[in-house]
Design an enzyme around this catalytic site. Structure first.
Site, PDB file in Angstrom:
ATOM      1  N   SER A 232      43.114  -5.206  74.055  1.00 33.45           N
ATOM      2  CA  SER A 232      43.160  -6.188  72.971  1.00 33.45           C
ATOM      3  C   SER A 232      44.610  -6.533  72.678  1.00 33.45           C
ATOM      4  O   SER A 232      45.534  -6.005  73.298  1.00 33.45           O
ATOM      5  CB  SER A 232      42.486  -5.634  71.716  1.00 33.45           C
ATOM      6  OG  SER A 232      43.342  -4.679  71.115  1.00 33.45           O
ATOM      7  N   LYS A 233      44.765  -7.402  71.725  1.00 31.68           N
ATOM      8  CA  LYS A 233      46.064  -7.902  71.289  1.00 31.68           C
ATOM      9  C   LYS A 233      47.072  -6.766  71.032  1.00 31.68           C
ATOM     10  O   LYS A 233      48.254  -6.916  71.289  1.00 31.68           O
ATOM     11  CB  LYS A 233      45.798  -8.685  69.991  1.00 31.68           C
ATOM     12  CG  LYS A 233      46.917  -9.566  69.547  1.00 31.68           C
ATOM     13  CD  LYS A 233      46.867 -10.909  70.220  1.00 31.68           C
ATOM     14  CE  LYS A 233      48.189 -11.615  69.944  1.00 31.68           C
ATOM     15  NZ  LYS A 233      48.501 -12.678  70.831  1.00 31.68           N
ATOM     16  N   ARG A 234      46.578  -5.645  70.507  1.00 31.73           N
ATOM     17  CA  ARG A 234      47.558  -4.618  70.114  1.00 31.73           C
ATOM     18  C   ARG A 234      48.241  -3.988  71.334  1.00 31.73           C
ATOM     19  O   ARG A 234      49.216  -3.266  71.200  1.00 31.73           O
ATOM     20  CB  ARG A 234      46.900  -3.574  69.201  1.00 31.73           C
ATOM     21  CG  ARG A 234      46.265  -2.457  69.936  1.00 31.73           C
ATOM     22  CD  ARG A 234      45.615  -1.388  69.177  1.00 31.73           C
ATOM     23  NE  ARG A 234      44.620  -0.966  70.172  1.00 31.73           N
ATOM     24  CZ  ARG A 234      43.364  -1.018  70.028  1.00 31.73           C
ATOM     25  NH1 ARG A 234      42.847  -1.373  68.926  1.00 31.73           N
ATOM     26  NH2 ARG A 234      42.544  -0.686  71.007  1.00 31.73           N
ATOM     27  N   GLU A 242      51.021 -16.204  77.068  1.00 30.15           N
ATOM     28  CA  GLU A 242      51.995 -15.261  76.505  1.00 30.15           C
ATOM     29  C   GLU A 242      52.782 -14.540  77.599  1.00 30.15           C
ATOM     30  O   GLU A 242      53.981 -14.292  77.452  1.00 30.15           O
ATOM     31  CB  GLU A 242      51.293 -14.236  75.607  1.00 30.15           C
ATOM     32  CG  GLU A 242      50.901 -14.822  74.266  1.00 30.15           C
ATOM     33  CD  GLU A 242      49.936 -13.929  73.505  1.00 30.15           C
ATOM     34  OE1 GLU A 242      50.009 -13.917  72.269  1.00 30.15           O
ATOM     35  OE2 GLU A 242      49.098 -13.248  74.132  1.00 30.15           O
TER      36      GLU A 242
END
Ligand code: GLU
Length: 458
Positions: A232-234, A242
């Site tokens: 995930s994003k974390r 990105e």
């Protein structure tokens, strides 16, 4: 072999989706087959043309091409209606008003294990009729066989009462019409597969799809972060856009993504795209979750950066700088040399500017660096350095190096005690490419100007 990549344009292309696209592409190229791009944009509220554009842009950046498409699922609703009608006409599907409550009541009467069977009605949603006998067997090329006994399967809803078809139905008809032979996708779609196979069997029995066969399936392992949790994003950069902004090279990203679930399990292997195409086989895809670790990607990216011809890296950095807010540096004639002296030290394109930007567009302001290196002793050394550089015969790396080393020897200093005050004087900070090369790049006049400013200030 015909494979497809079928993203839903409900957001940017993420690492998981990019891995799926890459595996399909590698397989198609390895087998000399075809790759179809299908945009699954039937969720009108969450799909947008911007997301479609962004996905296509990311695929192009990753240098993945396709042989057919993009086919937009939303433009195929006429065909979906026709297929639905064919299943209704042939008795493979029926209208039913049964609600979730009715399904529960059915199970109370027949036992929880018994799949729901509805009574055909004149209107309502459409359910697929699951055959009474036998089982649907998913032959997954990665996971092996899973058997779903028909007795336990509910008749699935394939269209709503308003006639619009459901996701599993649309996907099956689209795969059939595109003559897809292998469906390669993320493990999160595993539970859809028996439903899609049932639709496909019914569609073939109803005469749709000619003599086609249902595709074979291969579900790719989940992606985890380094901590073993679902990606995930974390865990850092989540989308391809990105990664691109963070200065990764597409060939390094391809190499790294290819190793997420495929190959020897050694995610530090450097394999060119040609080698990946030559070697890629579904048989070597693992069932176990793969770990995306940005630290390893960064390491691999550094390998690719160092292996580039310097002029190619210079051109890439010019375009990276142009797109990341430094257009003047992109046109600076000293850029190429600045890139050459940074090539060994950077892991991503984005690391170039913090390292070498001061050489091109002026001093950084780092009070801590000044305090540490331009105190009394540092300034005394710097004054000596100034004199030596002002009088040096030449001003290339060797002359600069010789002048600085002579000072260190004469004053009995460690090299760093000479280099660091100078580095802070010419860059404002404690980071720069090699000091001899940096000074030579700046040239005598600019170097002395910066030293004088440092000696004068304070
Ligand atoms: N559209 C689905 C997704 O983006 C993929 C469907 C499929 O590959 O069958 O997750």
């Amino acid at each position: 072999m015909r494979v497809r990549f079928a993203p839903s344009p409900t957001g940017a292309l993420h690492i998981g989706g990019a891995r799926t696209a890459l595996f399909n592409w590698l397989l198609a190229r390895h087998e000399r087959g075809e790759l179809v791009l299908r945009i699954e944009d039937t969720d009108r509220d969450r799909s947008s043309p911007e997301n479609v554009a962004q996905i296509i842009d990311s695929l192009r950046w990753l240098e993945l091409d396709w042989d057919e498409g993009p086919i937009f699922q939303s433009e195929r609703s006429g065909r979906h209606q026709e297929a639905l009608q064919a299943l209704l006409d042939s008795g493979h599907a029926y209208h039913s008003n049964a609600t979730a409550e009715d399904v529960k009541a059915y199970k109370r009467r027949h036992g929880a294990e018994r799949g729901f069977r509805g009574e055909p009605e004149t209107g309502g949603a459409v359910r697929l009729r699951v055959p009474e006998e036998g089982a649907t067997v998913v032959h997954d090329l990665i996971r092996g066989e899973t058997r779903f006994e028909h007795l336990h399967l509910d008749d699935p809803v394939i269209a709503r009462a308003d006639g619009s078809v459901l996701y599993n139905f649309a996907v099956s008809i689209d795969d059939l019409d595109a003559r897809i032979t292998h469906v390669v996708r993320g493990e999160d779609h595993l539970s859809n597969t028996p439903k899609q196979l049932l639709v496909l069997e019914a569609a073939l029995a109803a005469g749709l799809g000619g003599r086609a066969q249902p595709p074979l399936y291969a579900h790719l392992p989940l992606l985890h972060g380094p901590d073993g949790r679902k990606l995930s994003k974390r865990h850092g950069a989540a989308s391809l856009a990105e990664l691109r902004e963070a200065g990764y090279l597409p060939e390094a990203v391809r190499n790294y993504l290819a190793l997420l679930g495929w190959g020897s399990g050694d995610d530090s292997t450097v394999l060119s795209t040609e080698e990946l195409v030559a070697r890629f086989e579904l048989e070597q895809v693992s069932r176990n979750p793969a770990r995306f670790d940005e630290v390893k990607l960064r390491w691999l990216n550094g390998v690719y950066i160092r292996a580039q011809p310097a002029d190619q890296l210079g051109a890439r950095l010019a375009s990276f700088l142009r797109n990341s807010g430094h257009p003047e540096a992109a046109g600076d004639e000293r850029l190429q040399r600045a890139v050459e002296i940074s090539q060994e030290k950077i892991h991503t394109l984005a690391e170039f500017w913090p390292l070498a930007g001061a050489l091109l567009d002026g001093l950084r302001d780092d009070p801590k660096a000044r305090e540490r290196w331009l105190g009394e002793a540092g300034r005394a050394t710097l004054a000596d350095v100034r004199q030596a550089l002002a009088g040096a015969e030449g001003f290339d790396e060797e002359s600069v190096g010789a002048a600085l080393q002579a000072i260190a020897e004469r004053r009995g200093l460690k090299p760093g005690e000479v280099y660091q005050p100078l580095r802070v004087a010419i860059s404002g900070t404690t980071v720069s490419p090699g000091i001899f090369e940096s000074v030579a790049l700046l040239g005598r006049e600019e170097t002395l100007r910066r030293i004088d400013a440092a000696l004068g200030a304070g």
